[in-house]
Scaffold this active site. Sequence first.
Site, PDB file in Angstrom:
ATOM      1  N   SER A 128      -4.940   5.292   0.172  1.00  0.00           N
ATOM      2  CA  SER A 128      -3.150   5.638  -0.373  1.00  0.00           C
ATOM      3  C   SER A 128      -2.375   5.423   0.888  1.00  0.00           C
ATOM      4  O   SER A 128      -0.873   4.982   1.128  1.00  0.00           O
ATOM      5  CB  SER A 128      -2.508   6.611  -0.403  1.00  0.00           C
ATOM      6  OG  SER A 128      -2.662   7.832  -0.154  1.00  0.00           O
ATOM      7  N   LYS A 166       0.520  12.201   4.633  1.00  0.00           N
ATOM      8  CA  LYS A 166       1.676  10.947   3.457  1.00  0.00           C
ATOM      9  C   LYS A 166       2.958  10.810   4.066  1.00  0.00           C
ATOM     10  O   LYS A 166       3.103  11.959   5.347  1.00  0.00           O
ATOM     11  CB  LYS A 166       2.495  11.514   2.067  1.00  0.00           C
ATOM     12  CG  LYS A 166       1.257  11.919   1.131  1.00  0.00           C
ATOM     13  CD  LYS A 166       0.998   9.681   0.649  1.00  0.00           C
ATOM     14  CE  LYS A 166       0.008   9.910  -1.159  1.00  0.00           C
ATOM     15  NZ  LYS A 166      -1.386  10.676  -0.384  1.00  0.00           N
TER      16      LYS A 166
END
Length: 211
Positions: A128, A166
């Site tokens: 990701s 993230k």
Amino acid sequence: MIPLTRKQQEIFDFLVNNQASFANPPTLEELCAAIGLKSRGSLHNHIKALIDANLIEAPARRQRGIRLTEYACNLTSQPSAEPFTLPFVGCIAAGKPIEAVESITYMTIPEQLKTEKTCYVLKIKGDSMLEQGIFDGDWVIIEQRSYARNGEIVVALVNKSEATLKFIEQYPHETLLIPANAKMETMRYKPEQVEIQGILVGQMRSYTHHH
């Protein structure tokens, strides 16, 4: 420093660790008895090697016993030989959140990849963050802290059970965890669902053991 044989290292370590327990610096006989060496002759050779390595003072005529040099004392008062080992606390999802693994071992890392604050190492699983150059199998160095500025890459603990790496954006009504992968959606949470466990400060990659 000149490399020592195992026996020489043992003698040196013994002298370092037992300085305080001798009223006077130990003689060859006392040292022989203390470390269980039968031959005084072989001890002589080891001592000579330690003198050559500048760890033990060459005995002066009136000097009794074996003394460590100033260099050796300075050496042993330094921090451990590998000051840049950090705890490796397992894998982290850079895809969907997965549970952070709590088994701790230690990894040696270059000093330049850490900060002065407490840091730890995690291994990336998932893709990701690939558009940020963070790939599956990479190791990341995380500075441990509970706050971050918007736009920083963080380790976020979601619902007290799952950790993920993230970008973070924080607003009064929600916290966004944003991937660096156009195929993936931003994750939206209530602020109380997300705890920051640290921020990304360094990264390492192996091209031989990548997966």
